[in-house]
Design a protein around this motif. Structure first.
Motif, mmCIF file in Angstrom:
data_model
loop_
_atom_site.group_PDB
_atom_site.id
_atom_site.type_symbol
_atom_site.label_atom_id
_atom_site.label_comp_id
_atom_site.label_asym_id
_atom_site.label_seq_id
_atom_site.Cartn_x
_atom_site.Cartn_y
_atom_site.Cartn_z
ATOM 1 N N SER A 97 -42.372 -26.357 2.454
ATOM 2 C CA SER A 97 -42.814 -27.696 1.281
ATOM 3 C C SER A 97 -44.146 -27.692 0.995
ATOM 4 O O SER A 97 -44.836 -27.927 0.668
ATOM 5 N N LEU A 98 -44.882 -27.120 2.004
ATOM 6 C CA LEU A 98 -46.828 -26.294 1.623
ATOM 7 C C LEU A 98 -46.503 -25.134 1.210
ATOM 8 O O LEU A 98 -47.795 -24.811 1.092
ATOM 9 N N THR A 99 -46.048 -24.556 0.370
ATOM 10 C CA THR A 99 -46.093 -23.167 -0.180
ATOM 11 C C THR A 99 -46.544 -23.809 -2.046
ATOM 12 O O THR A 99 -47.377 -23.592 -2.481
ATOM 13 N N ALA A 100 -45.990 -25.577 -2.658
ATOM 14 C CA ALA A 100 -46.258 -25.740 -3.810
ATOM 15 C C ALA A 100 -48.299 -26.383 -2.777
ATOM 16 O O ALA A 100 -47.933 -27.394 -2.274
ATOM 17 N N GLU A 101 -48.969 -26.286 -4.350
ATOM 18 C CA GLU A 101 -49.632 -26.996 -4.731
ATOM 19 C C GLU A 101 -49.735 -28.672 -4.023
ATOM 20 O O GLU A 101 -48.627 -29.275 -4.992
ATOM 21 N N TRP A 150 -42.363 -35.211 -7.973
ATOM 22 C CA TRP A 150 -42.198 -36.477 -6.967
ATOM 23 C C TRP A 150 -43.276 -36.590 -6.193
ATOM 24 O O TRP A 150 -43.620 -37.778 -5.510
ATOM 25 N N GLN A 151 -44.389 -36.258 -6.719
ATOM 26 C CA GLN A 151 -45.457 -36.517 -6.186
ATOM 27 C C GLN A 151 -46.426 -36.490 -7.245
ATOM 28 O O GLN A 151 -47.315 -37.045 -6.684
ATOM 29 N N GLN A 152 -45.838 -36.719 -8.408
ATOM 30 C CA GLN A 152 -46.950 -37.769 -9.419
ATOM 31 C C GLN A 152 -46.571 -38.767 -9.727
ATOM 32 O O GLN A 152 -45.479 -39.369 -9.122
#
Lengths: 169, 75
Positions: free
Chosen positions: A17-21, A27-29
């Motif tokens: 889960s930490l591999t993407a920026e 869902w982080q936007q």
């Protein structure tokens, strides 16, 4: 606890889960719709299309409960960044009601998914309780005073004529 | 078949639509002109607080439920 020895290749790698920026996932936007009213309008418009109705009717007919389908749809919208999970939870009953309406208008016998399937099952503890109660009753029972002559069924079976010329009854 | 926990079940069951009062349009409301002063309070004659999003969702559901009942012919 039993640990399965099978290696699952489908499972996410720890830390995946930490591999993407940060902010790289939808869902982080910032969500597209922030209020319940906007989200209701979005779903109403989406669910009013004939294509969607046919798809929902097909899925409901295949036996998928309404609750499962509604939750999947709202979860997918959260993942796509359409609305937040809080708004999704609020509009969830409305999505279900709309789906039930589609099912009703299509004349489908669908599963609402509101009933608890394990509710009708008899628990083992209830069985144990009944057995205990019965055992106590048997132990405390006064067998001598309640002994009754058991009247045997003495009626002998009347032999039925079985010859070829015997009269049928 | 066992089912996983689904938040939709509790969310739907908590929506008590039967006890939700229906909105009635009074004559006083109908006779008002376009330029008349609108009632700015969130509460209407039914006592429902429309600032609560759950109430707004319930109102939407009530409309759909009414339509469903018409389809099923129960009411």
């Amino acid at each position: 606890m039993e640990v399965s020895n099978d290696i699952s290749f489908d499972a996410p790698i720890p830390g995946q889960s930490l591999t993407a920026e940060l902010g790289g996932r939808p869902w982080q936007q910032k969500t597209k719709y922030t209020t319940v009213d906007e989200t209701i309008d979005y779903y109403m418009e989406r669910m009013s299309s004939e294509e969607f109705m046919v798809q929902v009717a097909d899925i409901l007919e295949s036996g998928v409960p309404v609750t499962t389908l509604a939750n999947t749809i709202q979860m997918a919208s959260v993942m796509d960044g359409i609305h937040s999970i809080d708004v999704g939870m609020l509009v969830l009953p409305m999505i279900m009601e709309m789906m039930m309406m589609i099912g009703d208008s299509a004349g489908i016998e669908y599963d609402k998914g509101l009933e608890d399937p394990s509710k009708s099952e008899i628990r083992d503890s209830l069985f144990a309780k009944l057995i205990n109660k019965y055992e106590k009753k048997v132990k405390t029972a006064d067998l001598e005073s309640t002994s009754e002559e058991v009247v045997e069924d003495t009626e002998e079976e009347v032999e039925k004529p079985s010859g070829l010329m015997a009269r049928r009854t | 078949m066992s089912r996983q926990y689904n938040p939709a079940v509790s969310a739907y069951k908590r929506m008590d639509l039967d006890s939700l009062p229906e909105e009635k349009i009074t004559e006083g409301d109908m006779s008002k002109g376009l330029l008349s002063r609108a009632n700015k309070s969130n509460k209407n004659n039914t006592g429902l607080d429309y600032s609560n999003p759950a109430v707004r969702v319930a109102k939407q559901m009530q409309v759909i439920r009414k339509y469903r009942d018409e389809i099923n012919g129960s009411k």
